[in-house]
Design a protein around this motif. Structure first.
Motif, PDB file in Angstrom:
ATOM      1  N   GLN A 348       0.817  -1.204   0.000  1.00  0.00           N
ATOM      2  CA  GLN A 348       0.000   0.000   0.000  1.00  0.00           C
ATOM      3  C   GLN A 348       0.858   1.263   0.000  1.00  0.00           C
ATOM      4  O   GLN A 348       0.567   2.234  -0.715  1.00  0.00           O
ATOM      5  CB  GLN A 348      -0.914  -0.008   1.237  1.00  0.00           C
ATOM      6  N   ALA A 349       1.939   1.256   0.779  1.00  0.00           N
ATOM      7  CA  ALA A 349       2.828   2.422   0.827  1.00  0.00           C
ATOM      8  C   ALA A 349       3.516   2.644  -0.506  1.00  0.00           C
ATOM      9  O   ALA A 349       3.685   3.795  -0.951  1.00  0.00           O
ATOM     10  CB  ALA A 349       3.861   2.240   1.941  1.00  0.00           C
ATOM     11  N   ALA A 350       3.917   1.554  -1.187  1.00  0.00           N
ATOM     12  CA  ALA A 350       4.578   1.687  -2.486  1.00  0.00           C
ATOM     13  C   ALA A 350       3.639   2.268  -3.528  1.00  0.00           C
ATOM     14  O   ALA A 350       4.038   3.077  -4.373  1.00  0.00           O
ATOM     15  CB  ALA A 350       5.121   0.331  -2.938  1.00  0.00           C
ATOM     16  N   VAL A 351       2.366   1.869  -3.486  1.00  0.00           N
ATOM     17  CA  VAL A 351       1.390   2.409  -4.447  1.00  0.00           C
ATOM     18  C   VAL A 351       1.138   3.888  -4.177  1.00  0.00           C
ATOM     19  O   VAL A 351       1.099   4.715  -5.109  1.00  0.00           O
ATOM     20  CB  VAL A 351       0.075   1.597  -4.362  1.00  0.00           C
ATOM     21  N   GLN A 352       0.962   4.251  -2.907  1.00  0.00           N
ATOM     22  CA  GLN A 352       0.713   5.655  -2.574  1.00  0.00           C
ATOM     23  C   GLN A 352       1.913   6.547  -2.881  1.00  0.00           C
ATOM     24  O   GLN A 352       1.755   7.714  -3.243  1.00  0.00           O
ATOM     25  CB  GLN A 352       0.329   5.780  -1.098  1.00  0.00           C
ATOM     26  N   ALA A 353       3.115   5.983  -2.748  1.00  0.00           N
ATOM     27  CA  ALA A 353       4.321   6.764  -3.049  1.00  0.00           C
ATOM     28  C   ALA A 353       4.581   6.866  -4.536  1.00  0.00           C
ATOM     29  O   ALA A 353       5.486   7.603  -4.957  1.00  0.00           O
ATOM     30  CB  ALA A 353       5.524   6.143  -2.340  1.00  0.00           C
ATOM     31  N   GLY A 354       3.858   6.145  -5.344  1.00  0.00           N
ATOM     32  CA  GLY A 354       4.042   6.206  -6.786  1.00  0.00           C
ATOM     33  C   GLY A 354       5.241   5.438  -7.283  1.00  0.00           C
ATOM     34  O   GLY A 354       5.738   5.686  -8.383  1.00  0.00           O
ATOM     35  N   SER A 359      -1.820  -2.437 -10.101  1.00  0.00           N
ATOM     36  CA  SER A 359      -1.932  -3.666 -10.896  1.00  0.00           C
ATOM     37  C   SER A 359      -0.717  -4.560 -10.709  1.00  0.00           C
ATOM     38  O   SER A 359      -0.850  -5.790 -10.663  1.00  0.00           O
ATOM     39  CB  SER A 359      -2.107  -3.314 -12.376  1.00  0.00           C
ATOM     40  N   MET A 360       0.480  -3.976 -10.565  1.00  0.00           N
ATOM     41  CA  MET A 360       1.671  -4.780 -10.338  1.00  0.00           C
ATOM     42  C   MET A 360       1.614  -5.476  -8.983  1.00  0.00           C
ATOM     43  O   MET A 360       2.019  -6.633  -8.844  1.00  0.00           O
ATOM     44  CB  MET A 360       2.926  -3.913 -10.437  1.00  0.00           C
ATOM     45  N   VAL A 361       1.086  -4.791  -7.970  1.00  0.00           N
ATOM     46  CA  VAL A 361       0.930  -5.415  -6.652  1.00  0.00           C
ATOM     47  C   VAL A 361      -0.011  -6.616  -6.746  1.00  0.00           C
ATOM     48  O   VAL A 361       0.240  -7.673  -6.152  1.00  0.00           O
ATOM     49  CB  VAL A 361       0.416  -4.386  -5.630  1.00  0.00           C
ATOM     50  N   ILE A 362      -1.083  -6.489  -7.512  1.00  0.00           N
ATOM     51  CA  ILE A 362      -2.035  -7.592  -7.678  1.00  0.00           C
ATOM     52  C   ILE A 362      -1.371  -8.770  -8.385  1.00  0.00           C
ATOM     53  O   ILE A 362      -1.536  -9.929  -7.992  1.00  0.00           O
ATOM     54  CB  ILE A 362      -3.269  -7.108  -8.467  1.00  0.00           C
TER      55      ILE A 362
END
Length: 457
Positions: A348-354, A359-362
Motif C-alpha cells: 500500500q505504501a509503495a502504491v501511494q508513493a508512486g 496492478s503490479m501489486v495484484i
C-alpha cells in the motif's frame, strides 16, 4: 562387574545419552553380577568357550558381537552400543543397547492433508523403517543397510520390494551410493546432490518426502527409497516431473476431485512461473492485446510511475521474496503475521508513493499465492528462480521471448534424467497409458500396474 565361579573381572563402557542406562544396568551389569548356572563350567572350558558362554548365556541383550580391533569397537560405542571388556580376553563384546531420545511420531509439517494418515517420519532410522513395514506387510520387502560419510558414518537404508523393482535400476542406485565419497552425511541433501544426474539445473530430480504412505506407495510402484538416519525425510528414486504435482491427499478422495485439484496445481505453477513476465510483455510491447477499457485503467495507474515495467516487477518480486524469507526465519508465533502485515503495508505504501502501480501489486500477490499451491517446496523454489529469467526475456523480446524461454525450458526438462530414467516422462517421451496418474488421477482400480499373488504368504 565380576562374573563368579571363578571370578572374572570386567568393565562395561558406554556413552551417556547414546546408550540406554536402564538396559545396560539390567541386561549387562546385573546379568554378570548374578550369572546363570552355566558359569561354573568356566573352570573346565577353554578361553574361547568361556567367551562364548558370556556372549550367549550370560549377557541378556538382543544382539552381542565380538570384536578384536579398535576401529569397529569405537564405531559400535559411538553408535549407542555398550562395550564389555573382560580381563584376560583379547576380544571385546559389543552389546546392542541404543537409547537415544527421539521426537515422537507427529503430524507432517510440510505435507499436510485434510484426509489421510497423520503420521510422519522422525529422526530415528528404526522408527521410520517400522512405519514403512506397517504399510508394506510383505516378505518381499528388502532393507539393505550401509554407512556413508568418512567422518559421520551415517546409517542409510536402501528399501525396495524384491520382485517389483527393476534390477538394473537397483544396481545403478547401489553403484551411485558406493560412489558417494564425502566426509559428512548429515542430511538427505548430501546424498541427493551426490546422486543427481545433472547438477546444472534448478529442478529437483530426486523426490523427498516425510510421509510414510508416500514411500509405501512408491515402493509398490517399482521404485526405491533411501532412509537416512538423523533426518525425517526419505528419498524416492527414480522420480519424474509429474511426481512433484501429486499430493498424498489425491489418493484419499474421489478421483474427479483429485483430478480437478491436480490440474489446478499445474495451472498455478504456470501462473507462478509466467505471471509477472506476461504482465511485463503486455505492458511493454503488446498493448494492443489488452482490452481497451482495461488498458485505459492500467495506463492511468502507471501515470507518474518513474520506472519501466521490468524494474517495477523486480522491485516487487524482491520485496516479496524478502518478506517470505523473513517470515520463515522469524519465530513461528510472529513470523506469519509479520509476512502478511508487511506485504500489505509495504504494498500500500509503495502504491501511494508512486513507486509501483496497483496492478503490479495484484500480479505479484497472485503469483505468490500460486507458488504456495505446489506440493513440493523444492519445485516451487525452482519456479521462483526461473521467474526472474522469464521476466528478463519478456522485457527484451516480449511474448516472443516468453515463447523462446518455454521452448528452452521444455528442451531442458526433456534432457534431464533421474537415475538414468527420463525425468519429463510421461510427457516426453509421451505415454498415454501413464497419463492415468500423470496429468489426471483416474480411479484407483485403473492405477494398478500388476496384481502380484504371493503363494508363500
Amino acid at each position: 562387574m565380576i562374573i563368579h565361579e571363578p571370578e572374572i573381572s570386567g568393565v562395561a563402557v558406554f556413552i551417556n545419552g547414546l546408550a540406554d542406562e536402564q538396559l545396560v544396568s539390567e541386561c549387562i551389569v546385573s546379568a554378570t553380577l548374578h550369572p546363570s548356572k552355566e558359569a561354573h563350567y568356566f573352570k573346565e572350558d577353554t578361553k574361547d568357550k568361556r567367551l562364548s558362554i558370556i556372549e550367549k548365556q550370560i549377557l541378556s541383550v538382543a544382539r552381542v558381537q565380538a570384536y578384536d580391533l579398535w576401529s569397529p569397537i569405537i564405531h559400535s560405542l559411538l553408535s549407542g552400543n555398550s562395550i564389555v571388556l573382560i580381563d584376560g580376553f583379547d576380544k571385546a563384546l559389543s552389546c546392542s543397547t541404543p537409547g537415544s531420545k527421539w521426537r515422537s511420531i507427529e503430524e507432517p509439517s510440510t505435507e499436510t492433508t485434510v484426509r489421510g494418515p497423520k503420521d510422519a517420519f522422525n529422526e530415528s532410522l528404526q522408527t521410520n523403517l517400522s512405519l514403512i513395514r506397517r504399510r508394506v506387510k510383505s516378505n518381499r520387502l528388502r532393507v539393505e543397510n550401509t554407512e556413508l560419510g568418512e567422518t559421520t558414518h551415517t546409517d542409510v537404508a536402501l528399501v525396495y520390494v524384491d520382485d517389483l523393482v527393476d534390477k538394473k535400476l537397483l544396481q545403478e542406485i547401489k553403484q551411485r551410493l558406493n560412489r558417494v565419497i564425502t566426509h559428512k552425511v548429515i542430511s538427505e541433501a548430501n546424498i541427493e546432490e551426490a546422486m543427481q544426474d545433472e547438477m546444472l539445473t534448478p529442478f529437483p530430480t530426486i523426490y523427498n518426502t516425510e510421509r510414510p504412505d508416500m514411500v509405501a506407495y512408491a515402493l509398490v510402484e517399482e521404485k526405491v527409497a533411501l532412509i537416512i538416519d538423523g533426518t525425517p525425510f526419505a528419498l524416492i528414486l527414480p522420480t519424474d516431473f509429474a511426481q512433484f504435482f501429486k499430493a498424498a491427499e489425491d489418493y484419499y478422495q474421489r478421483y474427479d476431485l483429485s483430478t480437478f485439484i491436480r490440474l489446478l496445481r499445474y495451472f498455478a505453477f504456470t501462473v507462478s512461473l509466467l505471471g509477472p513476465s506476461l504482465y511485463v510483455a503486455l505492458i511493454t510491447f503488446h498493448q494492443d492485446l489488452i482490452p481497451t477499457t482495461l488498458l485505459i485503467r492500467l495506463a492511468s495507474q502507471r501515470e507518474g510511475i518513474p520506472f519501466p515495467a521490468l524494474v517495477e516487477a523486480l522491485i516487487m518480486e524482491f520485496t516479496f521474496e524478502l518478506l517470505r524469507e523473513a517470515g520463515l526465519r522469524m519465530p513461528r508465533a510472529i513470523g506469519q503475521a509479520v509476512s502478511i502485515v508487511g506485504a500489505l503495508v509495504i504494498g500500500q505504501a509503495a502504491v501511494q508513493a508512486g513507486i509501483v502501480s496497483a496492478s503490479m501489486v495484484i500480479v505479484v500477490a497472485a503469483t505468490g499465492i500460486a507458488s504456495f499451491t505446489t506440493p513440493a517446496y523444492n519445485l516451487a523454489v525452482a519456479a521462483r528462480l526461473l521467474r526472474f529469467f522469464m521476466m528478463l526475456l519478456a522485457a527484451t523480446f516480449g511474448l516472443y521471448g516468453i515463447i523462446l524461454g518455454l521452448i528452452m525450458l521444455v528442451a531442458h526438462l526433456s534432457s534431464l534424467r533421474s537415475v538414468g530414467m527420463p525425468y519429463f516422462a510421461p510427457f516426453a517421451p509421451f505415454s498415454m497409458k501413464a497419463q492415468k496418474d500423470g496429468l489426471f488421477r483416474l480411479p484407483l482400480k485403473w492405477l494398478d500396474k500388476r496384481h502380484v499373488e504371493d503363494k508363500n504368504s
